[in-house]
Enzyme design. Structure first.
Site, PDB file in Angstrom:
ATOM      1  N   HIS A 198       0.666  -1.113   0.121  1.00 59.05           N
ATOM      2  CA  HIS A 198      -0.106   0.040  -0.077  1.00 59.05           C
ATOM      3  C   HIS A 198       0.717   1.386  -0.014  1.00 59.05           C
ATOM      4  O   HIS A 198       0.201   2.346  -0.187  1.00 59.05           O
ATOM      5  CB  HIS A 198      -0.905  -0.005   1.116  1.00 59.05           C
ATOM      6  CG  HIS A 198      -2.052  -1.009   0.817  1.00 59.05           C
ATOM      7  ND1 HIS A 198      -3.324  -0.597   0.637  1.00 59.05           N
ATOM      8  CD2 HIS A 198      -2.077  -2.330   1.179  1.00 59.05           C
ATOM      9  CE1 HIS A 198      -3.955  -1.628   0.632  1.00 59.05           C
ATOM     10  NE2 HIS A 198      -3.266  -2.758   1.057  1.00 59.05           N
ATOM     11  N   ASP A 400       3.724   9.534  -1.046  1.00 61.56           N
ATOM     12  CA  ASP A 400       2.492   8.879  -0.486  1.00 61.56           C
ATOM     13  C   ASP A 400       2.115   7.872  -1.598  1.00 61.56           C
ATOM     14  O   ASP A 400       2.392   7.983  -2.783  1.00 61.56           O
ATOM     15  CB  ASP A 400       1.324   9.870  -0.600  1.00 61.56           C
ATOM     16  CG  ASP A 400       0.315   9.355   0.490  1.00 61.56           C
ATOM     17  OD1 ASP A 400       0.222   8.361   0.867  1.00 61.56           O
ATOM     18  OD2 ASP A 400      -0.389  10.328   1.030  1.00 61.56           O
TER      19      ASP A 400
HETATM   20  C1  GDG Z   1      -2.149   3.943   3.359  1.00 60.91           C
HETATM   21  C2  GDG Z   1      -0.901   4.636   2.174  1.00 60.91           C
HETATM   22  C3  GDG Z   1      -2.684   4.426   0.451  1.00 60.91           C
HETATM   23  C4  GDG Z   1      -8.351  10.511   7.695  1.00 60.91           C
HETATM   24  N1  GDG Z   1      -8.746  11.283   8.599  1.00 60.91           N
HETATM   25  C5  GDG Z   1     -10.034  11.002   8.956  1.00 60.91           C
HETATM   26  C6  GDG Z   1     -10.343  10.003   8.205  1.00 60.91           C
HETATM   27  N2  GDG Z   1      -9.545   9.633   7.483  1.00 60.91           N
HETATM   28  C7  GDG Z   1      -9.401   8.527   6.414  1.00 60.91           C
HETATM   29  C8  GDG Z   1      -9.685   9.089   5.031  1.00 60.91           C
HETATM   30  C9  GDG Z   1      -8.910   8.116   4.079  1.00 60.91           C
HETATM   31  C10 GDG Z   1      -7.914   7.444   5.106  1.00 60.91           C
HETATM   32  O1  GDG Z   1      -8.187   7.814   6.386  1.00 60.91           O
HETATM   33  C11 GDG Z   1      -6.523   7.979   4.667  1.00 60.91           C
HETATM   34  O2  GDG Z   1      -5.928   7.576   3.581  1.00 60.91           O
HETATM   35  P1  GDG Z   1      -4.553   7.499   2.959  1.00 60.91           P
HETATM   36  O3  GDG Z   1      -4.800   6.994   1.620  1.00 60.91           O
HETATM   37  O4  GDG Z   1      -4.409   9.393   2.812  1.00 60.91           O
HETATM   38  O5  GDG Z   1      -3.540   7.363   3.840  1.00 60.91           O
HETATM   39  P2  GDG Z   1      -2.719   6.127   4.807  1.00 60.91           P
HETATM   40  O6  GDG Z   1      -3.536   5.951   5.986  1.00 60.91           O
HETATM   41  O7  GDG Z   1      -1.249   6.570   4.899  1.00 60.91           O
HETATM   42  O8  GDG Z   1      -2.829   4.752   3.919  1.00 60.91           O
HETATM   43  C12 GDG Z   1      -1.642   5.529   1.175  1.00 60.91           C
HETATM   44  C13 GDG Z   1      -3.590   3.702   1.472  1.00 60.91           C
HETATM   45  O9  GDG Z   1      -2.885   3.112   2.457  1.00 60.91           O
HETATM   46  C14 GDG Z   1      -4.506   2.701   0.539  1.00 60.91           C
HETATM   47  O10 GDG Z   1      -3.842   1.747  -0.097  1.00 60.91           O
HETATM   48  O11 GDG Z   1      -3.458   5.562  -0.332  1.00 60.91           O
HETATM   49  O12 GDG Z   1      -0.805   6.069   0.212  1.00 60.91           O
HETATM   50  O13 GDG Z   1      -0.087   5.218   2.952  1.00 60.91           O
HETATM   51  O14 GDG Z   1      -9.805   7.078   3.741  1.00 60.91           O
HETATM   52  O15 GDG Z   1     -10.789   9.288   4.861  1.00 60.91           O
HETATM   53  N3  GDG Z   1     -11.602   9.314   8.100  1.00 60.91           N
HETATM   54  C15 GDG Z   1     -12.638   9.984   9.119  1.00 60.91           C
HETATM   55  N4  GDG Z   1     -12.214  10.994  10.022  1.00 60.91           N
HETATM   56  C16 GDG Z   1     -11.068  11.618   9.968  1.00 60.91           C
HETATM   57  O16 GDG Z   1     -10.591  12.411  10.714  1.00 60.91           O
HETATM   58  N5  GDG Z   1     -13.869   9.490   9.170  1.00 60.91           N
END
Ligand code: GDG
Length: 502
Positions: A198, A400
């Site tokens: 990921h 990322d």
């Molecule tokens: C890894 C990889 C890759 C965030 N704040 C809140 C909240 N979130 C949710 C978002 C989103 C998720 O968390 C974050 O996803 P990301 O993709 O930005 O980042 P990582 O956690 O680092 O994930 C990344 C991912 O895996 C998938 O393969 O895209 O690059 O690092 O869904 O919505 N949700 C809520 N409140 C918040 O305050 N409800």
């Protein structure tokens, strides 16, 4: 091309990930274990396929059980989440001594692999005993995965037309595949092995800084299929296999020869549950009370890869260069607490707190504060409302794997006059979301110019860009990702093949 329904396969799917798709908590009053569901996109897409094919999920439950044989409870009858249909006999929980688990998870995964795979080797802290614990935990996961495979095969005896798929996830479990393969071969258990990373896979001259880089490559090459978000990460991996292990490779077709087998490497860019976010945006009540101010939104785990410090400095540069935005524009930054037991993350929190304080101290007036900073998790409803009503969303990580926030923002843009997405080219999502405004987060003054351009973009240009972004995310949603994975591993039902584009 549209995605009709859920992807289907005749093969059973065994998912192996550090965490189960729910956490277990102990009810203080009754002493009983209870499930608390998780609602992430991965779970939404993968769980129905596991449930339908009588597959299993192997992972840690979030609680260190004193009795490893304590039964996993069934889901709560009111549970409406995708994990609700996952029966307790479809769950294999992995129990590990809490000290070893902490060393594996924080010491090895978070302090070594996370910074190195994000091309930030200066932040990586190599320590030998953490690696030993990583090996121990991966071996234990492999043992539990073999138990899951045996269980799955026993259940389907005779009726199984196609071998089960074992799908291992992420940098926590890069060694497990090889041991799963060895045991499966010894015990004559048929299966197809796949891995998905990921986070980014770094270039060779960064990856080889890891003292155990060869072992990791060999571990991943235990699979038949290795998936990454984008082509660049695939090519980095192929490069490492060639240069570090001396494997014969085919860069055009993304193939690596290893141990007498050919391993397929594939870009499989993840999507989001698009329709779910559209629905949330349609029903979520307003959170922002005033429409006079334009809101620039940032949503990230508080992690140094997400580029928060650079983003705040770019916003300060914007207010200095374009003072017309004072009292008209606010930056609303949601930072979700993350990995708070790691020193670097606590230091980052201090740095961000101070920077927010300094910028607010410099510009705040009686009627306006330039930055509203939330250091907390907000509800899905509130998040969807903010995505919907923001004028600009800043997704500016230094690095990322993909970044789902960019995609969720786009899905929630249902207002007549849409907002503008600003994205870093160093996120996997930046590779594909061509209609967003690109912004190099390291160039703080240039980033301020891009934000100014986003704030002042004509309505017709916003609408055109957003319509194209939305179309792509609707097509390439998380079910599409699941379908592409099943196709790549050779297990997609023929009926489904026609609806897949990649
Ligand atoms: C890894 C990889 C890759 C965030 N704040 C809140 C909240 N979130 C949710 C978002 C989103 C998720 O968390 C974050 O996803 P990301 O993709 O930005 O980042 P990582 O956690 O680092 O994930 C990344 C991912 O895996 C998938 O393969 O895209 O690059 O690092 O869904 O919505 N949700 C809520 N409140 C918040 O305050 N409800």
């Amino acid at each position: 091309v549209t995605n009709a329904g859920e992807p289907s396969t005749k093969a059973s799917l065994i998912v192996v990930s550090n965490r189960l798709p729910f956490v277990l908590i102990r009810n203080a009053a009754t002493g009983e274990l209870e499930r608390k569901a998780s609602a992430g996109g991965l779970v939404t897409a993968v769980c129905p396929v596991v449930i339908k094919g009588s597959g299993l999920w192997v992972g840690w439950s979030g609680i260190h059980l004193e009795d490893p044989n304590e039964a996993i409870p069934e889901s709560n009858p009111n549970d409406q989440t995708p994990t609700a249909g996952l029966k307790s006999d479809q769950v294999v929980s992995v129990n590990i001594d809490s000290k070893i688990f902490d060393s594996y998870y924080n010491g090895c995964c978070n302090k070594m692999f996370w910074p190195l795979f994000h091309s930030m080797p200066g932040r990586a802290n190599f320590g030998g005993s953490h690696w030993t614990d990583y090996v121990t935990v991966n071996k234990h996961f492999a043992v539990r995965t073999i138990e899951a495979l045996e269980k799955c095969l026993a259940k389907k005896q005779g009726s199984e037309k196609s071998p089960p798929i074992v799908w291992i996830h992420d940098y926590h479990l890069m060694l497990a595949a090889n041991w799963v393969r060895e045991h499966a071969e010894e015990k004559n258990l048929p299966c197809r092995l796949a891995f998905f990373l990921h986070i980014p896979f770094p270039p060779w001259d960064i990856f080889r800084l890891l003292p155990w880089s060869d072992e990791i490559l060999q571990g991943m090459l235990g699979c038949d299929l290795v998936g990454f978000h984008i082509q660049d990460y695939c090519l980095n991996f192929v490069d490492c296999c060639q240069r570090s292990l001396g494997c014969r490779v085919d860069r055009n077709n993304l193939l690596v020869e290893h141990g007498g087998r050919t391993v397929r490497i594939r870009p499989l860019p993840i999507g989001i549950p698009y329709e779910r976010f559209v629905n949330l945006a349609q029903t979520a009540p307003k959170v922002l009370k005033t429409s006079k101010q334009q809101i620039i939104l940032g949503v990230d785990r508080l992690d140094y890869t997400k580029g928060l410090v650079h983003r705040l400095m770019a916003f300060e540069a914007l207010l200095l260069k374009y003072p017309q935005h004072k009292e008209k524009v606010s930056l609303l930054q949601i930072s979700v607490p993350s990995r708070t037991d790691v020193k670097e993350y606590r230091e980052l929190k201090e740095e961000v707190d101070q920077l927010v304080g300094r910028i607010n101290g410099r510009f705040t007036t009686a009627n306006w504060a330039p930055i509203r900073y939330i250091y907390d998790y907000v509800s899905q409803d509130e998040l969807a409302a903010l995505y919907r009503d923001a004028a600009v969303c800043l997704v500016t990580p230094l690095r990322d794997g993909m970044n789902l926030v960019a995609k969720e923002f786009v899905a929630c843009q249902i207002n007549d006059i849409p907002g503008v997405l600003v994205i870093s080219p160093f996120a996997g999502a930046g590779e594909m979301m061509h209609e967003a405004l690109l912004c190099n987060p390291y160039e703080v003054n240039e980033a301020a110019e891009v934000i100014h351009r986003a704030l002042t973009m004509p309505e017709d240009e916003r609408a055109l860009r957003m319509a194209r972004l939305r179309r792509r995310e609707a097509e390439c949603d998380v079910s599409h990702w699941m379908r592409c994975f099943l196709k790549a591993v050779g297990a997609l039902e023929m009926d489904d093949v026609g609806t897949t584009t990649m």
